[in-house]
Design a protein around this motif. Structure first.
Motif, PDB file in Angstrom:
ATOM      1  N   ILE A  37      31.033   8.688  98.403  1.00  0.00           N
ATOM      2  CA  ILE A  37      30.690   8.251  97.050  1.00  0.00           C
ATOM      3  C   ILE A  37      31.887   8.357  96.102  1.00  0.00           C
ATOM      4  CG2 ILE A  37      29.096   8.534  95.138  1.00  0.00           C
ATOM      5  CD1 ILE A  37      27.157   9.829  97.121  1.00  0.00           C
ATOM      6  N   MET A  38      32.513   9.553  96.065  1.00  0.00           N
ATOM      7  CA  MET A  38      33.559   9.723  95.058  1.00  0.00           C
ATOM      8  C   MET A  38      34.789   8.885  95.380  1.00  0.00           C
ATOM      9  SD  MET A  38      34.570  13.248  93.234  1.00  0.00           S
ATOM     10  CE  MET A  38      35.862  13.883  94.252  1.00  0.00           C
ATOM     11  N   SER A  39      35.071   8.660  96.677  1.00  0.00           N
ATOM     12  CA  SER A  39      36.302   7.933  97.021  1.00  0.00           C
ATOM     13  C   SER A  39      36.215   6.462  96.639  1.00  0.00           C
ATOM     14  CB  SER A  39      36.615   8.082  98.510  1.00  0.00           C
ATOM     15  OG  SER A  39      35.894   7.144  99.260  1.00  0.00           O
ATOM     16  N   ILE A  40      35.009   5.985  96.258  1.00  0.00           N
ATOM     17  CA  ILE A  40      34.912   4.603  95.765  1.00  0.00           C
ATOM     18  C   ILE A  40      35.692   4.475  94.465  1.00  0.00           C
ATOM     19  CG2 ILE A  40      33.281   2.987  94.711  1.00  0.00           C
ATOM     20  CD1 ILE A  40      31.355   3.786  96.978  1.00  0.00           C
ATOM     21  N   ASP A  41      35.573   5.499  93.600  1.00  0.00           N
ATOM     22  CA  ASP A  41      36.403   5.550  92.392  1.00  0.00           C
ATOM     23  C   ASP A  41      37.619   6.403  92.747  1.00  0.00           C
ATOM     24  OD1 ASP A  41      34.588   4.334  90.205  1.00  0.00           O
ATOM     25  OD2 ASP A  41      33.305   5.735  91.285  1.00  0.00           O
ATOM     26  N   THR A  42      38.559   5.780  93.465  1.00  0.00           N
ATOM     27  CA  THR A  42      39.609   6.577  94.105  1.00  0.00           C
ATOM     28  C   THR A  42      40.480   7.337  93.113  1.00  0.00           C
ATOM     29  OG1 THR A  42      39.645   4.780  95.668  1.00  0.00           O
ATOM     30  CG2 THR A  42      41.295   6.460  95.952  1.00  0.00           C
ATOM     31  N   HIS A  43      40.605   6.802  91.905  1.00  0.00           N
ATOM     32  CA  HIS A  43      41.503   7.451  90.944  1.00  0.00           C
ATOM     33  C   HIS A  43      40.862   8.620  90.226  1.00  0.00           C
ATOM     34  CE1 HIS A  43      44.421   3.826  90.478  1.00  0.00           C
ATOM     35  NE2 HIS A  43      44.279   4.234  91.719  1.00  0.00           N
ATOM     36  N   TRP A  44      39.602   8.808  90.472  1.00  0.00           N
ATOM     37  CA  TRP A  44      38.854   9.790  89.684  1.00  0.00           C
ATOM     38  C   TRP A  44      38.431  10.953  90.570  1.00  0.00           C
ATOM     39  CZ3 TRP A  44      33.554  11.236  89.860  1.00  0.00           C
ATOM     40  CH2 TRP A  44      33.115  11.956  88.738  1.00  0.00           C
ATOM     41  N   PHE A  45      38.309  12.125  89.988  1.00  0.00           N
ATOM     42  CA  PHE A  45      37.793  13.256  90.766  1.00  0.00           C
ATOM     43  C   PHE A  45      37.021  14.186  89.842  1.00  0.00           C
ATOM     44  CE2 PHE A  45      41.066  15.738  88.881  1.00  0.00           C
ATOM     45  CZ  PHE A  45      42.147  14.887  88.800  1.00  0.00           C
ATOM     46  N   SER A  46      36.074  14.894  90.437  1.00  0.00           N
ATOM     47  CA  SER A  46      35.281  15.843  89.672  1.00  0.00           C
ATOM     48  C   SER A  46      34.914  16.974  90.611  1.00  0.00           C
ATOM     49  CB  SER A  46      34.021  15.165  89.140  1.00  0.00           C
ATOM     50  OG  SER A  46      33.073  16.135  88.774  1.00  0.00           O
ATOM     51  N   THR A  47      35.044  18.208  90.140  1.00  0.00           N
ATOM     52  CA  THR A  47      34.822  19.342  91.046  1.00  0.00           C
ATOM     53  C   THR A  47      33.357  19.611  91.312  1.00  0.00           C
ATOM     54  OG1 THR A  47      35.280  20.663  89.111  1.00  0.00           O
ATOM     55  CG2 THR A  47      36.945  20.640  90.848  1.00  0.00           C
ATOM     56  N   LEU A  48      32.469  19.307  90.344  1.00  0.00           N
ATOM     57  CA  LEU A  48      31.062  19.626  90.643  1.00  0.00           C
ATOM     58  C   LEU A  48      30.307  18.440  91.230  1.00  0.00           C
ATOM     59  CD1 LEU A  48      29.136  18.302  88.302  1.00  0.00           C
ATOM     60  CD2 LEU A  48      29.566  20.380  87.094  1.00  0.00           C
ATOM     61  N   PHE A  49      31.059  17.424  91.687  1.00  0.00           N
ATOM     62  CA  PHE A  49      30.410  16.211  92.167  1.00  0.00           C
ATOM     63  C   PHE A  49      29.498  16.487  93.368  1.00  0.00           C
ATOM     64  CE2 PHE A  49      30.214  12.016  94.142  1.00  0.00           C
ATOM     65  CZ  PHE A  49      29.848  11.277  93.046  1.00  0.00           C
ATOM     66  N   GLY A  50      29.962  17.332  94.282  1.00  0.00           N
ATOM     67  CA  GLY A  50      29.157  17.652  95.465  1.00  0.00           C
ATOM     68  C   GLY A  50      27.816  18.256  95.090  1.00  0.00           C
ATOM     69  N   TRP A  51      27.840  19.133  94.118  1.00  0.00           N
ATOM     70  CA  TRP A  51      26.586  19.758  93.667  1.00  0.00           C
ATOM     71  C   TRP A  51      25.678  18.743  93.014  1.00  0.00           C
ATOM     72  CZ3 TRP A  51      25.290  24.275  95.370  1.00  0.00           C
ATOM     73  CH2 TRP A  51      26.293  25.187  95.735  1.00  0.00           C
ATOM     74  N   PHE A  52      26.292  17.846  92.263  1.00  0.00           N
ATOM     75  CA  PHE A  52      25.512  16.822  91.575  1.00  0.00           C
ATOM     76  C   PHE A  52      24.775  15.957  92.597  1.00  0.00           C
ATOM     77  CE2 PHE A  52      25.654  12.475  89.643  1.00  0.00           C
ATOM     78  CZ  PHE A  52      24.628  12.681  88.755  1.00  0.00           C
ATOM     79  N   VAL A  53      25.495  15.550  93.649  1.00  0.00           N
ATOM     80  CA  VAL A  53      24.854  14.760  94.703  1.00  0.00           C
ATOM     81  C   VAL A  53      23.791  15.600  95.404  1.00  0.00           C
ATOM     82  CG1 VAL A  53      25.245  13.514  96.853  1.00  0.00           C
ATOM     83  CG2 VAL A  53      26.884  13.310  95.007  1.00  0.00           C
ATOM     84  N   LEU A  54      24.092  16.872  95.646  1.00  0.00           N
ATOM     85  CA  LEU A  54      23.139  17.764  96.312  1.00  0.00           C
ATOM     86  C   LEU A  54      21.830  17.837  95.536  1.00  0.00           C
ATOM     87  CD1 LEU A  54      22.595  20.001  98.500  1.00  0.00           C
ATOM     88  CD2 LEU A  54      23.292  21.610  96.753  1.00  0.00           C
ATOM     89  N   ALA A  55      21.930  17.959  94.205  1.00  0.00           N
ATOM     90  CA  ALA A  55      20.707  18.056  93.395  1.00  0.00           C
ATOM     91  C   ALA A  55      19.887  16.788  93.555  1.00  0.00           C
ATOM     92  CB  ALA A  55      21.068  18.268  91.935  1.00  0.00           C
ATOM     93  N   SER A  56      20.568  15.653  93.551  1.00  0.00           N
ATOM     94  CA  SER A  56      19.873  14.377  93.711  1.00  0.00           C
ATOM     95  C   SER A  56      19.179  14.308  95.077  1.00  0.00           C
ATOM     96  CB  SER A  56      20.896  13.245  93.569  1.00  0.00           C
ATOM     97  OG  SER A  56      20.299  12.090  93.079  1.00  0.00           O
TER      98      SER A  56
END
Lengths: 435, 175
Positions: A237-256
């Protein structure tokens, strides 16, 4: 013993066929050349009243060059559209099955006393891990064969001109990407096979060794899962927006994932209970599931907001483009997910009595599932189709196609074993669970 | 006869529950039960109405949210809309993410504290309040049931209590 009714079989087959036809139409409908797009844009432009009629001659060639670039840009987006349309429900529904299995492993590892009567429902839904994993992996392979531009870093021409992506190629390169994906999917499937096999074996007689083995396997799986889930969300998911990164992204997906998974368990349980199977499930079990639905909905909103607030507040250009493009092109969906995934579930499920009423839980569940599909939509679409998004035939029919496969394989798996486990350390407690 | 009450002492919560059910079946009304700890299901057995504390808490939360919103809007947007680090203070909605932590905390603060105060007021609890304990042992290991009686039924009720395992039964004047 549950047997899959012919109605469900027919229903899921219709979903698959209608979905497949719609998706094929989506692929055919996608423009095949830049010229088509130019014509389309031109027609659109004319219908807007031709604002740029009074263009000065000196600028004309420059404008033309710009229009060409724009047309090519839109062409790539429209070509991506059916691919992204199938990619969103493919990973969303696969991750629901994964989330259900994680919830199941959590029940084993936490030695829960309320849930053993729901184990077979969870095992049945987890069985979609195999077909879902194959579909997802196939899509990832097709992407890496350059059949689409879902992942911009897979395009060597783009990488050659992009220093930021060049610096990430140690992690983001196609072979490593596919190996990682294979490790996640095979790992998750293997754990699910072993744990479910032990649970089936336990039907022949209670065996403390099997119980302990499942406890250990579940605990190890949860560790494996949290690492792979985090990396999966970066990769898929995150590598689609290759220039962007976020550290809590994994947790965000996990909650979903977790909230959609619990909702799916609740919906399947209510369906089977309504058909007269699952005699030991009472409204206290539904109440517990509804509590998890509400709690995880709030957890999702907490992470959604934390990610948004931190980036909005500091407003660093390299991070904020992620939200700028979403606010610009997806304002309704972007804020709509917050209403569907947090406001409505919270207000509907806050009442203790409501959490015991089947139709209210189903109503909230449908809202949650729709909201989390849109959440994945908003995560993936802006990086793949940008402002050319639309929820039309390819999007809806891919959802139908994948959910048809999901419903077929889940109910097919449910029919393979008795719907209540025969032996479990906490089965008796679960049968008399009362809240 | 002045109003009198029976005090029945039980030593076990299961026996107590049984006695409560037996009395309720015979339509005698129980004034009060004193327990050293919460007995699961006692309120249901006695037929007590459900608490509405959660509803008050929800409403207090809404009050807290409204106060936080009003306060931040007045201070940050209406009264003195300064440019602080480039945050947009033209309207409330534009700068809302920055106010959400305060709105959340105020909601929780109001919901929690006002609910606790409501609980104290409804159950008449405050410092220096005179304890209403009919028997000191009920805070340790005994359960006490209080039933109002008159001359007509005192014997019948005492018998029911005795049959259902009361270890002591006392007839006393109601103060």
């Amino acid at each position: 013993m549950y047997t899959m009714s012919s109605k469900i079989k027919l229903f899921s087959l219709i979903l698959i066929i209608v979905g497949a036809i719609g998706l094929i139409y989506g692929f055919i409908d996608a423009p095949s050349s830049v010229e088509d797009v130019k014509e389309m844009l031109h027609a659109e432009h004319d219908s807007h009243g031709g604002e740029s009629v009074a263009m000065e001659g000196a600028h004309a060639s420059e404008e033309d060059a710009h229009a060409d670039e724009h047309a090519e840009h839109v062409f790539h987006q429209l070509q991506n559209k059916p691919w992204a349309a199938i990619y969103v429900p493919a990973i969303f529904i696969f991750l629901i099955a994964l989330g259900v299995f994680v919830f199941y492993a959590l029940q084993n590892a936490s030695q829960s006393g309320w849930s053993p009567v729901l184990f077979r429902v969870m095992e049945g839904i987890s069985s979609y891990l195999v077909p879902g994993g194959i579909i997802v992996y196939l899509l990832l392979v097709l992407s890496s064969l350059h059949l689409n531009h879902l992942f911009v870093w897979m395009d060597p021409e783009v990488v050659a001109h992009d220093e930021i992506i060049q610096n990430k190629t140690a992690y983001l390169n196609t072979p490593f990407f596919l190996i990682r994906a294979a490790i996640y999917i095979v790992g998750w499937i293997l754990f699910s096979k072993f744990i479910i096999k032990n649970s089936r074996k336990m039907d022949e007689g209670f065996d403390l060794r099997l119980h302990k083995r499942n406890f250990k396997l579940s605990a190890i799986f949860l560790v494996f899962f949290i690492v792979t889930e985090s990396m999966m969300s970066w990769d898929w998911i995150m590598s689609i927006d290759t220039h962007w990164f976020s550290t809590l992204f994994g947790w965000f997906v996990l909650a979903s994932i977790l909230v959609s998974a619990v909702t799916t368990i609740a919906l399947v349980t209510i369906y089977l209970k309504g058909k007269g199977y699952l005699e030991h499930v009472n409204n206290s079990h539904i109440h517990d599931l509804a509590k998890f639905m509400m709690g995880f909905s709030i957890f999702w909103a907490y992470l959604w907001f934390s990610q948004f607030l931190l980036i909005w507040y500091s407003n660093i250009p390299e991070e904020v483009t992620y939200y700028a493009s979403r606010l610009e092109d997806y304002p309704v969906l972007f804020f709509g997910t917050v209403i569907l995934n947090w406001v409505l579930p919270m207000l509907i499920l806050i009442n203790s009595d409501f959490k015991r009423v089947n139709w209210i839980v189903v109503f909230a569940g449908v809202i949650i599932l729709l909201g989390h599909y849109l959440n994945f939509f908003v995560m993936i679409m802006p990086g793949t189709v940008g402002e050319s998004w639309f929820i039309g035939i390819p999007e809806i029919s891919s959802v139908l196609l994948i959910s048809g496969v999901f419903i077929y394989s889940v109910f097919n798996a449910l029919a393979k074993a008795p719907l209540t486990v025969k032996h479990s350390a906490f089965l008796e407690e679960s049968k008399h669970f009362h809240y | 006869m002045a109003s009198k009450v029976l005090h029945a002492i039980f030593t076990d919560d299961d026996i107590l529950m049984q006695a409560v059910k037996a009395l309720r079946e015979k339509k005698y009304s129980i004034n009060e039960v004193f327990c050293p700890f919460p007995v699961h299901g006692l309120d249901k057995a006695m037929g007590l109405p459900h608490t509405r504390l959660a509803i008050t808490s929800f409403l207090y939360g809404l009050v807290g949210l409204a106060i936080a919103t009003w306060m931040m809007n007045f201070i940050m947007i209406e009264d003195w809309p300064q440019n602080i680090g480039g945050k947009p203070s033209f309207s409330y909605i534009e700068n809302m993410p920055a106010f959400v932590p305060i709105m959340f905390e105020m909601t929780v603060f109001f919901a929690a504290h006002l609910m606790v105060i409501t609980f104290y007021m409804r159950s008449k609890l405050w410092p220096f309040k005179k304890a209403e304990n009919p028997d000191v042992r009920t805070t340790d290991d005994k359960f006490l049931m209080e039933i109002s009686v008159n001359e007509m039924n005192v014997q019948a009720i005492a018998e029911v209590l005795h049959e259902n395992g009361a270890s002591e039964i006392k007839l006393i004047d109601n103060k």
